[in-house]
Design a protein around this motif. Structure first.
Motif, short mmCIF file in Angstrom:
data_model
loop_
_atom_site.label_atom_id
_atom_site.label_comp_id
_atom_site.label_asym_id
_atom_site.label_seq_id
_atom_site.Cartn_x
_atom_site.Cartn_y
_atom_site.Cartn_z
N ALA A 1 1.01 -1.21 -0.04
CA ALA A 1 -0.11 -0.03 0.07
C ALA A 1 0.90 1.34 -0.01
CB ALA A 1 -0.83 -0.16 1.34
N SER A 2 0.28 2.25 -0.55
CA SER A 2 0.86 3.52 -0.60
C SER A 2 -0.05 4.41 0.46
CB SER A 2 1.05 4.39 -1.84
OG SER A 2 -0.57 4.52 -2.27
N VAL A 3 0.82 5.59 0.82
CA VAL A 3 -0.09 6.47 1.77
C VAL A 3 -1.40 6.97 1.27
CG1 VAL A 3 -0.08 8.86 2.75
CG2 VAL A 3 2.25 7.37 2.80
N GLU A 4 -1.33 7.04 -0.17
CA GLU A 4 -2.75 7.40 -0.58
C GLU A 4 -3.58 6.31 -0.61
OE1 GLU A 4 0.39 10.12 -1.76
OE2 GLU A 4 0.48 8.04 -2.12
N ASP A 5 -3.36 4.78 -0.72
CA ASP A 5 -4.13 3.90 -0.80
C ASP A 5 -4.66 3.90 0.78
OD1 ASP A 5 -3.35 2.89 -3.35
OD2 ASP A 5 -1.71 1.76 -2.59
N VAL A 6 -3.98 4.00 1.61
CA VAL A 6 -4.33 3.81 3.02
C VAL A 6 -5.34 5.11 3.33
CG1 VAL A 6 -3.83 4.05 5.57
CG2 VAL A 6 -2.10 2.86 4.02
N LEU A 7 -5.00 6.14 2.98
CA LEU A 7 -6.26 7.29 3.17
C LEU A 7 -7.43 6.99 2.42
CD1 LEU A 7 -3.65 10.42 2.80
CD2 LEU A 7 -4.61 9.57 4.72
N SER A 8 -7.40 6.47 1.29
CA SER A 8 -8.57 6.30 0.41
C SER A 8 -9.58 5.11 1.27
CB SER A 8 -8.30 5.62 -0.76
OG SER A 8 -7.68 3.92 -0.55
N LEU A 9 -9.15 4.44 2.40
CA LEU A 9 -9.96 3.59 3.22
C LEU A 9 -10.44 4.47 4.30
CD1 LEU A 9 -7.27 0.60 2.92
CD2 LEU A 9 -9.58 0.84 1.74
N SER A 10 -10.13 5.57 4.43
CA SER A 10 -10.51 6.49 5.67
C SER A 10 -10.57 5.92 6.86
CB SER A 10 -12.12 6.88 5.33
OG SER A 10 -12.00 7.66 3.85
N PRO A 11 -9.37 5.37 7.29
CA PRO A 11 -9.21 4.50 8.55
C PRO A 11 -9.30 5.69 9.84
CG PRO A 11 -7.28 4.61 7.65
CD PRO A 11 -8.03 5.36 6.57
N GLN A 12 -9.53 5.40 10.93
CA GLN A 12 -9.19 5.97 12.21
C GLN A 12 -7.80 5.76 12.51
OE1 GLN A 12 -10.92 8.14 13.90
NE2 GLN A 12 -13.06 7.92 13.75
N ILE A 13 -6.91 6.69 12.77
CA ILE A 13 -5.65 6.51 12.96
C ILE A 13 -5.48 6.85 14.54
CG2 ILE A 13 -3.53 7.14 12.65
CD1 ILE A 13 -4.64 6.03 10.24
N TYR A 14 -4.80 5.89 15.28
CA TYR A 14 -4.48 5.76 16.74
C TYR A 14 -3.10 5.87 17.04
CZ TYR A 14 -9.45 3.93 16.45
OH TYR A 14 -10.78 3.68 16.37
N ARG A 15 -2.68 6.64 18.16
CA ARG A 15 -1.65 6.86 18.78
C ARG A 15 -1.84 6.10 20.08
NH1 ARG A 15 3.36 5.43 17.91
NH2 ARG A 15 5.02 7.03 17.79
N GLY A 16 -0.77 5.02 20.41
CA GLY A 16 -0.67 4.49 21.68
C GLY A 16 0.54 4.02 21.72
N PRO A 17 0.68 2.67 22.37
CA PRO A 17 1.76 1.86 22.27
C PRO A 17 2.37 1.61 20.93
CG PRO A 17 0.08 0.89 23.83
CD PRO A 17 -0.59 1.84 22.88
N GLY A 18 1.61 1.75 20.05
CA GLY A 18 2.01 1.61 18.46
C GLY A 18 1.09 2.31 17.71
N ILE A 19 1.04 2.38 16.30
CA ILE A 19 0.28 3.09 15.62
C ILE A 19 -0.92 2.32 15.12
CG2 ILE A 19 0.33 4.60 13.41
CD1 ILE A 19 3.25 4.80 13.83
#
Length: 228
Positions: A170-188
């Protein structure tokens, strides 16, 4: 033996020999009707009897994702699993796929031997399980940098945010196209896929690139890839 796309008429027969694939049962009977409706299930037939079933999805970045290979118990050790896999790889090439990918559980020695014999190579290990919330949601502006960081760690491999048992390049654009929630915690956390320690903003069943602390663990799986 005949290889063809499955139809709804095949559903009950497929379910009949996949109910108890593993000691705990099997998820496939609960999914196969949807998969057939979506047109991505294939069967091998001999004497009007289904011997094996599997599914293939075509994803972005030219990935053919293979899943759900099951061979009728009394027909195993005839090379039918390998025949099915080779048929799917041929189909993937004909449809323009650049790579085939799949996941195999750590304990599944037979499947590991099969994919190794065909030439699949290990990409990385992942762990599945259920976790409680341990992260905060990141806003859109900051999420792009986290996605870039995550992909740099995984060499641009990702399991889908809403279906983390399906993975691809996947590219960054691919990931963004999926519109996920992004979380920051122990990992990403990218939806239900975690890079680093298991991470999620909600209670969820996730896949992570590190073992970490799960409330309930499903164990370790290896992601394999074959360049087509």
């Amino acid at each position: 033996m005949e290889f063809r796309q499955a139809t709804q008429l095949d559903s009950e027969e497929i379910k009949s020999f996949t109910m108890d694939t593993f000691p705990w049962g099997d998820y496939l009977p609960n999914e196969v009707d949807t998969w057939i409706k979506d047109g991505n299930v294939y069967v091998i037939i001999e004497n009007r009897r289904i011997l094996a079933v599997a599914s293939m999805l075509l994803l972005f970045q030219g990935t053919a994702w293979l899943r759900g290979l099951r061979v009728r118990k009394q027909e195993r050790r005839r090379g039918i699993g390998k025949t099915m896999t080779m048929k799917l790889l041929e189909l993937a090439r004909n449809r323009g796929a650049k790579r085939a990918m799949l996941l195999v559980a750590e304990w599944n020695t037979a499947s590991r031997m099969l994919v190794n014999s065909i030439g699949f190579e290990q990409v990385m290990d992942v762990w599945g399980g259920i976790i409680d919330p341990n992260a905060t949601i990141i806003d859109y502006g900051n999420s792009i940098e986290l996605i870039k960081d995550a992909l740099s760690i995984t060499n641009n491999y990702i399991c889908l945010p809403d279906d983390p048992w399906t993975c691809t390049k996947a590219s960054v654009e691919d990931v963004l196209s999926l519109s996920p929630q992004i979380y920051r915690g122990p990992g990403i956390g990218i939806g239900r896929f975690s890079v680093g320690q298991p991470t999620s903003g909600v209670s969820a069943s996730i896949v992570s690139t590190m073992e970490g602390k799960f409330k309930e663990s499903y164990g370790r799986y290896t992601m394999f890839e074959l360049v087509l």
